[in-house]
Each structure stands twice: as C-alpha cells, then as structure tokens.
Design a protein around this motif. Structure first.
Motif, PDB file in Angstrom:
ATOM      1  N   PHE A  71     -17.722  14.483  19.941  1.00 59.57           N
ATOM      2  CA  PHE A  71     -17.585  14.536  21.393  1.00 59.57           C
ATOM      3  C   PHE A  71     -16.285  15.216  21.807  1.00 59.57           C
ATOM      4  O   PHE A  71     -16.267  16.084  22.691  1.00 59.57           O
ATOM      5  CB  PHE A  71     -17.635  13.119  21.979  1.00 59.57           C
ATOM      6  N   SER A 103     -14.472   5.757  31.990  1.00 60.73           N
ATOM      7  CA  SER A 103     -14.334   7.205  31.978  1.00 60.73           C
ATOM      8  C   SER A 103     -13.570   7.602  33.229  1.00 60.73           C
ATOM      9  O   SER A 103     -14.146   7.761  34.302  1.00 60.73           O
ATOM     10  CB  SER A 103     -15.744   7.842  31.955  1.00 60.73           C
ATOM     11  N   LEU A 158     -15.753  18.516  23.982  1.00 61.80           N
ATOM     12  CA  LEU A 158     -15.024  18.488  25.245  1.00 61.80           C
ATOM     13  C   LEU A 158     -13.920  19.537  25.259  1.00 61.80           C
ATOM     14  O   LEU A 158     -13.751  20.266  26.256  1.00 61.80           O
ATOM     15  CB  LEU A 158     -14.433  17.092  25.472  1.00 61.80           C
ATOM     16  N   ARG A 160     -22.803  12.181  27.839  1.00 62.53           N
ATOM     17  CA  ARG A 160     -22.646  13.102  26.711  1.00 62.53           C
ATOM     18  C   ARG A 160     -22.124  12.353  25.485  1.00 62.53           C
ATOM     19  O   ARG A 160     -22.575  12.605  24.365  1.00 62.53           O
ATOM     20  CB  ARG A 160     -21.673  14.225  27.093  1.00 62.53           C
ATOM     21  N   LEU A 161     -21.187  11.427  25.681  1.00 64.85           N
ATOM     22  CA  LEU A 161     -20.680  10.654  24.560  1.00 64.85           C
ATOM     23  C   LEU A 161     -21.798   9.821  23.934  1.00 64.85           C
ATOM     24  O   LEU A 161     -21.908   9.736  22.701  1.00 64.85           O
ATOM     25  CB  LEU A 161     -19.531   9.744  25.009  1.00 64.85           C
ATOM     26  N   GLU A 211     -16.995  12.535  35.364  1.00 67.45           N
ATOM     27  CA  GLU A 211     -16.856  11.290  34.608  1.00 67.45           C
ATOM     28  C   GLU A 211     -18.201  10.731  34.148  1.00 67.45           C
ATOM     29  O   GLU A 211     -18.350  10.313  32.997  1.00 67.45           O
ATOM     30  CB  GLU A 211     -16.114  10.258  35.465  1.00 67.45           C
ATOM     31  N   SER A 223     -10.692  10.043  35.122  1.00 67.05           N
ATOM     32  CA  SER A 223      -9.860  11.243  35.159  1.00 67.05           C
ATOM     33  C   SER A 223      -8.828  11.131  36.264  1.00 67.05           C
ATOM     34  O   SER A 223      -9.079  10.540  37.318  1.00 67.05           O
ATOM     35  CB  SER A 223     -10.733  12.482  35.385  1.00 67.05           C
ATOM     36  N   LEU A 269     -10.534   7.707  28.246  1.00 72.18           N
ATOM     37  CA  LEU A 269     -11.877   7.360  27.794  1.00 72.18           C
ATOM     38  C   LEU A 269     -11.797   6.113  26.918  1.00 72.18           C
ATOM     39  O   LEU A 269     -11.274   6.157  25.810  1.00 72.18           O
ATOM     40  CB  LEU A 269     -12.492   8.517  27.003  1.00 72.18           C
ATOM     41  N   LEU A 318     -17.527  19.490  34.610  1.00 73.83           N
ATOM     42  CA  LEU A 318     -17.325  18.246  33.876  1.00 73.83           C
ATOM     43  C   LEU A 318     -17.005  17.123  34.856  1.00 73.83           C
ATOM     44  O   LEU A 318     -16.095  17.251  35.677  1.00 73.83           O
ATOM     45  CB  LEU A 318     -16.167  18.386  32.878  1.00 73.83           C
ATOM     46  N   TYR A 345      -7.340  12.515  31.070  1.00 70.30           N
ATOM     47  CA  TYR A 345      -8.643  11.873  31.061  1.00 70.30           C
ATOM     48  C   TYR A 345      -8.594  10.692  30.105  1.00 70.30           C
ATOM     49  O   TYR A 345      -8.303  10.855  28.919  1.00 70.30           O
ATOM     50  CB  TYR A 345      -9.718  12.878  30.625  1.00 70.30           C
ATOM     51  N   LEU A 375     -19.784  12.804  31.346  1.00 71.77           N
ATOM     52  CA  LEU A 375     -19.129  12.626  30.053  1.00 71.77           C
ATOM     53  C   LEU A 375     -19.553  11.315  29.389  1.00 71.77           C
ATOM     54  O   LEU A 375     -19.644  11.243  28.160  1.00 71.77           O
ATOM     55  CB  LEU A 375     -17.612  12.678  30.215  1.00 71.77           C
TER      56      LEU A 375
END
Length: 623
Positions: free
Chosen positions: A347, A393, A351, A373-374, A367, A395, A422, A365, A420, A370
């Motif tokens: 991931f 998530s 990214l 996607r993770l 939050e 930012s 995470l 992109l 960011y 993502l």
C-alpha cells in the motif's frame, strides 16, 4: 473477508446521525425528556457500553450515538429536564466538537469536569437521576451514588432503558453464527482452559465463576463470532464450574451442529435470557460465586446479592491467562504481522507512486478512498477475517483528531504539504494487528520533522527498555513521553494498550499509560507502543508498533523482561531528523529496517520490492 453485514447497521446509524446542529437529535431529546417525565425521573445517564461492559458495541447498544451523534469509542452523556452534557476524554475533545450539537449538550472533558460534579452543579434539589444497572459496574454505582446522595440527590435504577423506549427503529441484536476457533490457532483446547480455571476456583473455594466480558467468553470456550464490528466475539455469557463443566448462555439460533460438537458434553447451552434467572438460582442454592466487580455489570452483582449467593470478589479468571499468549499464539501473531507488513508495504509503495505521479496535486487521493485501497491489499492475505477497528485515515488537520473516523461528510483530499496519519489493523485467524504510520505528502516542513523525530525517539526508547519482572506498564509510560516532555509537549492518550489473539484490538488488563493499571507486565503479553503528537488544525503524528513481552535469558541479579517488536512496516525516513537521534537510536532504526526488509521482501509483489529496498535503506550518517 470484509464483513459488510456487520457494518451495514452502523452505517445506517451514522447516516441518521449528522454532525453538528441537528433537529433529529433535538427531537430525540424531547422524546426522551417526555419519557423521563412519565417515569418521574429528573435525569438519566447514557454510557457508551453494553451489558458486557464492552468498549466496542453492537448496533443495538449504540444509545449514546443515537442520542448525541457522537461515534467515538468512549463517552457518557447525562440528560436533565432542561440541560444535558456529554463527557469524553482527551482522545475525543476535537471529535465531540464536530459531532455533537453544543446547543443540546455541554461538551466536557471527563477528568476536568466529571459527570457527577456536573450533575450536582446542574440538577435541581432532590432530583431523581436514573441509570441502567446493566450498563455500569457496581464500583461505578457505589462511587457516583455516594457523591450524588451526599449532595441530597437520588440515584435510582431503571428496569428498562428509557432510550430503548423511544428508539423505535432500534436494530435487533445480531444473529450472526458463533463459530469454533480451531485449537491449531488457539494453542490450548477449551477443555484444558476450563480445567485450569476449575483448579483456580477450588483454590478460591468458589463453586463457579461468572463470565460477562465477551472476549473472556470467546477465549474460555474457544469460540468467535461477528456480533461486534471488527471484534470477533459473539453475544453470550458464561458460567464456569469448579468441576470443569460450564454453561454458555447464547441465542440458540447462533449455534449449529458443528459448534455443539466443538463445545462437547461438558458445556450446557442455555438461552441468553436465562442468564439472570440462573444467577438467582445460584443464590438459592447457596453457591459461592466468583465475580469480577471491575468488569461485571451492576445487575449481575445485585442479582447474586439479592438471591443470597456468596460473592467471591476476584479478577476475571480468564483475564490474565488470555493476556499471556501461549507459544502457538505467539508464533501465529508473528506470522500475521509478516502478512500484514507485506500488505502495508504494498500500500505505501502504491501511495508514494501515486503522489509522485501527481495524484495529490490533481485531487485524486482522499481519506475514504485510501481506506478502501488499503483493504484491497490486506484482503489478499491468508487467514484475514476483517479489519480490527475502523481505520483512522486522517490528512492534514484531520490527523490531529486522535481517534478520527472519516465519513462522507469529513472526507478530505490529500494535499501537497500534508502529513497523512494512517492507523489501521486487521483480524487474522492467527493474530490481531494494529499499526500506525505517518506519511509526508510532498516535502515536510522542519517543524513536522522535528515533531516526528521526538515521537520516534520516545518510541525507540520504550522499544529498547529492559525492566525487572513485576513492573507495571504505568511505570514505563514516561519513557516514551520524555523526549516530548523535554520540548514542552505531550499527547492525550495512553502509550500502549493490550492486544488479543484474534480477539479485541484493545485488551486488558495490561496497559502502558500515565493512569494505567498496577498489573505487572508478564511474558507473552502483547501491547502497542504508540507515542504521538497532535498540532490542532495542522497535523497529527503517531508511530505505532505492537510489542511482545519476552523474558531475558541472561543471567542477572534480577529476572528481566524486554520487548520484541512484532510490527514489520517501514518508518518514513523522510520525516526523521538524523541530528536529533543518538547513535543507539540510529542503530535501532537501521536494525529494525533491516529486519523489515529481510522478512517482508519475499511476501510482496515485485513492484513493491524496489520501494521497500529504498524505504529501509540505512539512515545517512550525521554531518
């Protein structure tokens, strides 16, 4: 596999709970106050828990969210005839401002202005304040009750919760099936666990022990479930007898033939609603019953007391054995962390490439995207069952909200110059993971690098700590904070929480915190190591690895313990100020990254290997 059925109910609640001022919540307050008036109550307390005193609860128990809009994992509200307040800790001070209408609820820090003090200051003379005894511990009832009664207020139980009375579309409790947790993952059979507890009960001169915590029930019977989002437990109570037999109180619709075979003849299955009736029968038979008043709800204790049972107050007998991971569980969590590290590495490589290709500049992109996607990377791994909590998530300024939960309303696009944050984890059949990484989007500022490096120094210093047996996590907390303290900084959350084995991502009794527990850390316990720094309105920083307590084999004057780091994910070198690290700290980073590279490289796709090689390269020498 991601459990969409579990999340559907919570999503429905979330859609019904808009942030900020809300006529929906004003209407609900009016209805609740009408119900309180009908019952001749002047106020009612609404905690965020269920009858098992859980931190994370099923949709049917989300009473605090229903009434206030607050979706954090810890909080309590009180509603009086003309005023109301909600109480949260330092993790949620920003979130509560965003989610709860200040015209309906005064928003209070639970330590700075405790609930009982607020009630005394705001309730009318001789007010009748109600509480649900299934949603609080007897210790809490005794403490708050004494405080209120000393102020000439009345503190009274309710037989049924008034919030439930007005919550007409309240979700039903989950009927997801309970499933067997294989001994190949558990390491010890359920029968052997119950035999060990039976021996303990005999030593305590107790006839039986009541299990009310969902993870204790899951551990003792080697069962898991899908009744609580992200936590693989099933709604049930347990009763363990001193002869090794047991009763499992569970909705029989959740039990199939395979599970009955797994439970065996020594376990009797009773309907969940028979639990309190059975407690009454124990009293009638004069039984000596072990109960943990720190975790059992107040109705459990009062039912036993009123029926004449002899209560043996002691710690939940599953608590410490569950926390001390056996050899199979330790091996399992190491394997789970390799798979999880590979998913995170793929991931992070993706990214970085996306940012370099201009995705942040072009606003591609965000939050929520993502988070999805993770999960795409994680769900490809063997034995994965679910995420272990709602991914944080965040930012830019959202990262400064300690337990931020991204929604459609708060979803923010990553922008160049952001940090960011995470914080995520997964539930694997052989282990539970929880990892936080902070990633620069573009070039970080020197202030970001300084704050990150101070957090990193604290993380490393705790990771390197050796300590004598008998030391509690509370004694270690300041080690991780010291670099920040030296700079006049701190963070408003604990440094480390316990973690289960395919169970709760937050597990007691082990903890590393300023106001933690005096329970000593023991070999086999898993905790998090997660210092942080949060600049309101700007960015958040946290570095979190899971650590396993191990015993040193060196011959020393005292038996010593140390931490084995389990998490295997690169720490972003772009945020590290080399000049602030000591030689020992630099060596730790380099050795950690060397281990990450060695263990993870065979498990990632070719496209991520070059990125991993670069991300784990040795730190440059100081000039």
């Amino acid at each position: 596999m991601h459990d969409t059925d579990i999340n559907a109910g919570q999503a429905a609640i979330d859609r019904a709970l808009p942030a900020g001022p809300s006529s929906v919540h004003a209407d609900r307050m009016d209805h609740l106050r009408g119900e309180l008036a009908r019952r001749a109550l002047d106020g009612f307390i609404i905690p965020l828990t269920d009858e098992h005193m859980s931190e994370y609860v099923g949709d049917y128990a989300q009473r605090l969210a229903y009434m206030t809009g607050f979706t954090g994992s810890a909080g309590t509200a009180v509603v009086l005839r003309d005023k109301a307040a909600i109480f949260v800790d330092g993790r949620y001070t920003l979130q509560v401002e965003d989610q709860v209408d200040h015209t309906l609820f005064e928003r209070c820090h639970m330590e700075a202005y405790p609930l009982d003090s607020w009630i005394i200051d705001n309730a009318s003379a001789k007010a009748r304040i109600g509480y649900d005894p299934t949603l609080c511990t007897p210790d809490w009832v005794q403490k708050v009750g004494k405080t209120l009664r000393d102020a000439s207020l009345r503190f009274e139980t309710v037989d049924d919760n008034p919030v439930d009375t007005i919550w007409h579309d309240r979700p039903a409790p989950s009927l997801a099936p309970a499933i067997a947790h294989d001994d190949d993952f558990a390491g010890i059979s359920a029968a052997a666990k119950r035999d060990d507890i039976a021996s303990l009960l005999k030593n305590k001169k107790a006839d039986c022990a009541v299990l009310t915590m969902l993870d204790s029930v899951a551990w003792a019977f080697n069962i898991r479930g899908r009744d609580v989002p992200h936590t693989p437990v099933t709604h049930a109570f347990g009763l363990l007898n001193a002869d090794g037999t047991a009763i499992l109180f569970i909705d029989e619709r959740k039990i199939d033939t395979d599970l009955r075979t797994h439970l065996g003849n020594s376990v009797r299955i009773e309907p969940r609603e028979r639990f309190y009736e059975t407690l009454t029968q124990l009293g009638g038979a004069g039984k000596r019953v072990l109960v943990d008043p720190a975790v059992a709800n107040a109705k459990v204790v009062s039912t036993l007391e009123n029926s004449g049972a002899v209560i043996v107050e002691d710690r939940d007998p599953c608590s410490l054995p569950k926390a001390r991971k056996n050899a199979t569980e330790q091996t399992g969590t190491r394997n789970a962390h390799i798979r999880d590290g590979a998913a995170l590495t793929e991931f992070l490589a993706w990214l970085d490439t996306a940012i370099e290709d201009g995705a942040a500049v072009e606003g591609r992109l965000d939050e929520l995207g993502l988070v999805d996607r993770l999960w795409d990377f994680r769900q490809k791994r063997n034995h994965v069952a679910d995420s272990s909590f709602d991914t944080i998530s965040g930012s830019g300024p959202n990262g400064a909200v300690i337990h931020y939960r991204v929604t459609e309303e708060t979803n923010r696009k990553l922008q160049m110059g952001d940090l960011y944050l995470l914080d995520s984890g997964a539930q694997y059949l052989d282990g539970t993971t929880d990892v936080t990484r902070t990633i620069p989007v573009g070039q970080p500022t020197q202030a970001m690098q300084t704050h990150f490096t101070l957090v990193l120094k604290g993380h490393i210093q705790l990771a390197l700590t050796r300590f004598p047996m008998g030391t509690s996590g509370q004694a270690l907390d300041g080690i991780a904070r010291r670099p920040l303290w030296q700079a006049g900084l701190d963070y408003d959350h604990g440094t480390g929480h316990g973690v289960g084995s395919f169970l709760g991502v937050h597990e007691g009794p082990q903890r590393i915190a300023k106001f933690g527990t005096d329970i000593p850390l023991e070999e086999g316990m898993i905790l998090s190591n997660e210092p942080g720094y949060y600049k309101t309105g700007a960015y958040g920083i946290r570095i979190e690895n899971l650590i396993l307590v191990q015993r040193s084999e060196k011959e020393e004057e005292r038996p010593m313990l140390f931490f084995e780091t389990l998490t295997l994910v690169p720490i972003d070198r772009r945020l590290i100020r080399i000049d602030l690290l000591s030689d020992a700290e630099t060596d730790w980073v380099n050795q950690y990254h060397d281990r990450v590279r060695t263990l993870i490289t065979p498990h990632v796709e070719d496209s991520a290997r070059a990125w991993l090689e670069h991300a784990t390269a040795p730190l440059p020498a100081r000039t």
